[in-house]
Design a protein around this motif. Structure first.
Motif, PDB file in Angstrom:
ATOM      1  N   LEU A 136     -11.189  34.133  -0.941  1.00  0.00           N
ATOM      2  CA  LEU A 136     -12.371  33.762  -0.177  1.00  0.00           C
ATOM      3  C   LEU A 136     -12.997  32.529  -0.809  1.00  0.00           C
ATOM      4  O   LEU A 136     -13.296  32.519  -2.008  1.00  0.00           O
ATOM      5  CB  LEU A 136     -13.376  34.917  -0.179  1.00  0.00           C
ATOM      6  CG  LEU A 136     -14.629  34.751   0.671  1.00  0.00           C
ATOM      7  CD1 LEU A 136     -14.261  34.745   2.158  1.00  0.00           C
ATOM      8  CD2 LEU A 136     -15.628  35.865   0.372  1.00  0.00           C
ATOM      9  N   GLU A 137     -13.190  31.470  -0.016  1.00  0.00           N
ATOM     10  CA  GLU A 137     -13.672  30.188  -0.545  1.00  0.00           C
ATOM     11  C   GLU A 137     -15.059  29.841  -0.012  1.00  0.00           C
ATOM     12  O   GLU A 137     -15.408  30.167   1.116  1.00  0.00           O
ATOM     13  CB  GLU A 137     -12.717  29.062  -0.159  1.00  0.00           C
ATOM     14  CG  GLU A 137     -11.384  29.093  -0.872  1.00  0.00           C
ATOM     15  CD  GLU A 137     -10.530  27.883  -0.541  1.00  0.00           C
ATOM     16  OE1 GLU A 137      -9.547  27.642  -1.261  1.00  0.00           O
ATOM     17  OE2 GLU A 137     -10.848  27.168   0.448  1.00  0.00           O
ATOM     18  N   LEU A 138     -15.823  29.158  -0.854  1.00  0.00           N
ATOM     19  CA  LEU A 138     -17.047  28.506  -0.406  1.00  0.00           C
ATOM     20  C   LEU A 138     -17.254  27.263  -1.254  1.00  0.00           C
ATOM     21  O   LEU A 138     -16.642  27.117  -2.317  1.00  0.00           O
ATOM     22  CB  LEU A 138     -18.258  29.428  -0.481  1.00  0.00           C
ATOM     23  CG  LEU A 138     -18.775  29.830  -1.847  1.00  0.00           C
ATOM     24  CD1 LEU A 138     -20.265  30.176  -1.754  1.00  0.00           C
ATOM     25  CD2 LEU A 138     -18.032  31.056  -2.366  1.00  0.00           C
ATOM     26  N   THR A 139     -18.081  26.374  -0.784  1.00  0.00           N
ATOM     27  CA  THR A 139     -18.339  25.113  -1.479  1.00  0.00           C
ATOM     28  C   THR A 139     -19.671  25.174  -2.198  1.00  0.00           C
ATOM     29  O   THR A 139     -20.678  25.557  -1.613  1.00  0.00           O
ATOM     30  CB  THR A 139     -18.343  23.942  -0.488  1.00  0.00           C
ATOM     31  OG1 THR A 139     -17.073  23.885   0.176  1.00  0.00           O
ATOM     32  CG2 THR A 139     -18.588  22.627  -1.211  1.00  0.00           C
ATOM     33  N   VAL A 140     -19.651  24.813  -3.488  1.00  0.00           N
ATOM     34  CA  VAL A 140     -20.880  24.713  -4.278  1.00  0.00           C
ATOM     35  C   VAL A 140     -21.241  23.242  -4.388  1.00  0.00           C
ATOM     36  O   VAL A 140     -20.448  22.426  -4.852  1.00  0.00           O
ATOM     37  CB  VAL A 140     -20.694  25.325  -5.681  1.00  0.00           C
ATOM     38  CG1 VAL A 140     -21.958  25.144  -6.522  1.00  0.00           C
ATOM     39  CG2 VAL A 140     -20.332  26.797  -5.573  1.00  0.00           C
ATOM     40  N   LYS A 141     -22.441  22.896  -3.941  1.00  0.00           N
ATOM     41  CA  LYS A 141     -22.891  21.509  -3.971  1.00  0.00           C
ATOM     42  C   LYS A 141     -23.805  21.281  -5.161  1.00  0.00           C
ATOM     43  O   LYS A 141     -24.670  22.091  -5.470  1.00  0.00           O
ATOM     44  CB  LYS A 141     -23.620  21.167  -2.670  1.00  0.00           C
ATOM     45  CG  LYS A 141     -22.716  21.241  -1.438  1.00  0.00           C
ATOM     46  CD  LYS A 141     -23.476  20.887  -0.172  1.00  0.00           C
ATOM     47  CE  LYS A 141     -22.557  20.971   1.041  1.00  0.00           C
ATOM     48  NZ  LYS A 141     -23.270  20.656   2.305  1.00  0.00           N
ATOM     49  N   GLY A 142     -23.604  20.154  -5.846  1.00  0.00           N
ATOM     50  CA  GLY A 142     -24.395  19.828  -7.024  1.00  0.00           C
ATOM     51  C   GLY A 142     -25.519  18.870  -6.713  1.00  0.00           C
ATOM     52  O   GLY A 142     -25.519  18.181  -5.686  1.00  0.00           O
ATOM     53  N   ILE A 153     -12.044  32.781   4.592  1.00  0.00           N
ATOM     54  CA  ILE A 153     -10.766  33.286   4.081  1.00  0.00           C
ATOM     55  C   ILE A 153      -9.760  32.136   4.021  1.00  0.00           C
ATOM     56  O   ILE A 153      -9.518  31.450   5.016  1.00  0.00           O
ATOM     57  CB  ILE A 153     -10.238  34.423   4.970  1.00  0.00           C
ATOM     58  CG1 ILE A 153     -11.221  35.609   4.940  1.00  0.00           C
ATOM     59  CG2 ILE A 153      -8.843  34.863   4.514  1.00  0.00           C
ATOM     60  CD1 ILE A 153     -10.846  36.734   5.888  1.00  0.00           C
ATOM     61  N   ALA A 154      -9.188  31.909   2.838  1.00  0.00           N
ATOM     62  CA  ALA A 154      -8.296  30.763   2.638  1.00  0.00           C
ATOM     63  C   ALA A 154      -6.861  31.046   3.058  1.00  0.00           C
ATOM     64  O   ALA A 154      -6.135  30.130   3.462  1.00  0.00           O
ATOM     65  CB  ALA A 154      -8.337  30.322   1.174  1.00  0.00           C
ATOM     66  N   GLY A 184      -9.148  31.280   7.828  1.00  0.00           N
ATOM     67  CA  GLY A 184     -10.119  30.561   8.626  1.00  0.00           C
ATOM     68  C   GLY A 184     -11.299  31.382   9.087  1.00  0.00           C
ATOM     69  O   GLY A 184     -12.305  30.822   9.528  1.00  0.00           O
ATOM     70  N   ARG A 185     -11.192  32.716   8.980  1.00  0.00           N
ATOM     71  CA  ARG A 185     -12.312  33.549   9.396  1.00  0.00           C
ATOM     72  C   ARG A 185     -13.409  33.542   8.323  1.00  0.00           C
ATOM     73  O   ARG A 185     -13.132  33.552   7.121  1.00  0.00           O
ATOM     74  CB  ARG A 185     -11.857  34.988   9.639  1.00  0.00           C
ATOM     75  CG  ARG A 185     -11.352  35.235  11.038  1.00  0.00           C
ATOM     76  CD  ARG A 185     -11.146  36.701  11.335  1.00  0.00           C
ATOM     77  NE  ARG A 185     -10.972  36.928  12.765  1.00  0.00           N
ATOM     78  CZ  ARG A 185     -10.645  38.090  13.304  1.00  0.00           C
ATOM     79  NH1 ARG A 185     -10.459  39.150  12.533  1.00  0.00           N
ATOM     80  NH2 ARG A 185     -10.509  38.203  14.612  1.00  0.00           N
ATOM     81  N   LYS A 186     -14.652  33.552   8.805  1.00  0.00           N
ATOM     82  CA  LYS A 186     -15.781  33.624   7.875  1.00  0.00           C
ATOM     83  C   LYS A 186     -16.245  35.074   7.789  1.00  0.00           C
ATOM     84  O   LYS A 186     -16.408  35.742   8.822  1.00  0.00           O
ATOM     85  CB  LYS A 186     -16.910  32.714   8.338  1.00  0.00           C
ATOM     86  CG  LYS A 186     -18.056  32.603   7.344  1.00  0.00           C
ATOM     87  CD  LYS A 186     -18.986  31.445   7.704  1.00  0.00           C
ATOM     88  CE  LYS A 186     -18.369  30.107   7.325  1.00  0.00           C
ATOM     89  NZ  LYS A 186     -19.300  28.977   7.534  1.00  0.00           N
TER      90      LYS A 186
END
Length: 202
Positions: free
Chosen positions: A32-38, A12-13, A65-67
């Motif tokens: 809600l954030e997540l990282t996409v890796k290439g 949570i951003a 900060g909570r997942k």
């Protein structure tokens, strides 16, 4: 139209805030954030705008900060040059450990037009034929038209397929996100494709 059913694990951003729908119903909203890796070793942030049942009395559950793990209906809209990934949570949202991996899985439904480039045909390492192609869905706000592109991989091409340059299609499949040079893109592994049927309003 681009929509789907997804399960997302992310962080949570910002703290959840109470909002009201056009019908006057109260709900909570948070990014809600997540990282996409290439594969090129770059990465990009993917942000979902989540709405869920609740009010100011339960907003403290969803703090920065909570997942969490969110299951819900995804709707992709592009407006003023920005692509919005909106999720309406279906049922409860599960709190996760901070060490749990970020992820997104789900299905995609697409209605739109394929691009003008020829359909790409390839063979995998086992010699099996597959297709690659791209299409776009249009969003219209007042007189402005916005286009969201999706890249498709079809591992079961068939004869007399509607997959042709500039054809109007409806496609279902598995949703994926990719990253190249820090730029996000939507991908779909096709499970079903058919010609789009236009209504009188389209």
């Amino acid at each position: 139209m681009i929509k789907g059913e997804v399960t997302v694990v992310g962080t949570i951003a910002h703290n959840a805030v109470e909002k009201k729908s056009n019908e006057g119903n109260t709900f909570l909203s948070f990014p809600l954030e997540l990282t996409v890796k290439g594969r090129d070793n770059t990465s990009a942030k993917l942000t979902f705008n989540v709405s869920c049942d609740g009010d100011k009395n339960t907003a403290s559950i969803y703090t920065q900060g909570r997942k969490v793990e969110v299951l819900g209906n995804l709707n992709v809209i592009k407006k003023n040059g920005t692509t919005y990934y909106n999720i309406r949570a279906d049922g409860g949202i599960e709190l996760k450990k901070s060490t749990d991996a970020e992820s997104i899985t789900g299905t995609l439904e697409f209605k739109g037009k394929l691009g003008s480039k020829p359909i790409g045909t390839h063979t995998d390492k086992h010699g099996k034929l597959f297709e690659t192609f791209s299409g776009f869905s249009m969003d219209k706000f007042e007189e402005n038209r916005e286009y969201t592109w999706v890249r498709f991989l079809n591992f079961a091409p068939v004869a007399n397929s509607p997959v042709k340059p500039e054809s109007l299609v409806e496609i279902k499949g598995d949703l994926q996100f990719s990253c190249y040079k820090e730029t996000l893109s939507i991908e779909c592994r096709v499970s079903e494709v058919k010609q789009m049927e236009l209504s009188n309003k389209q």
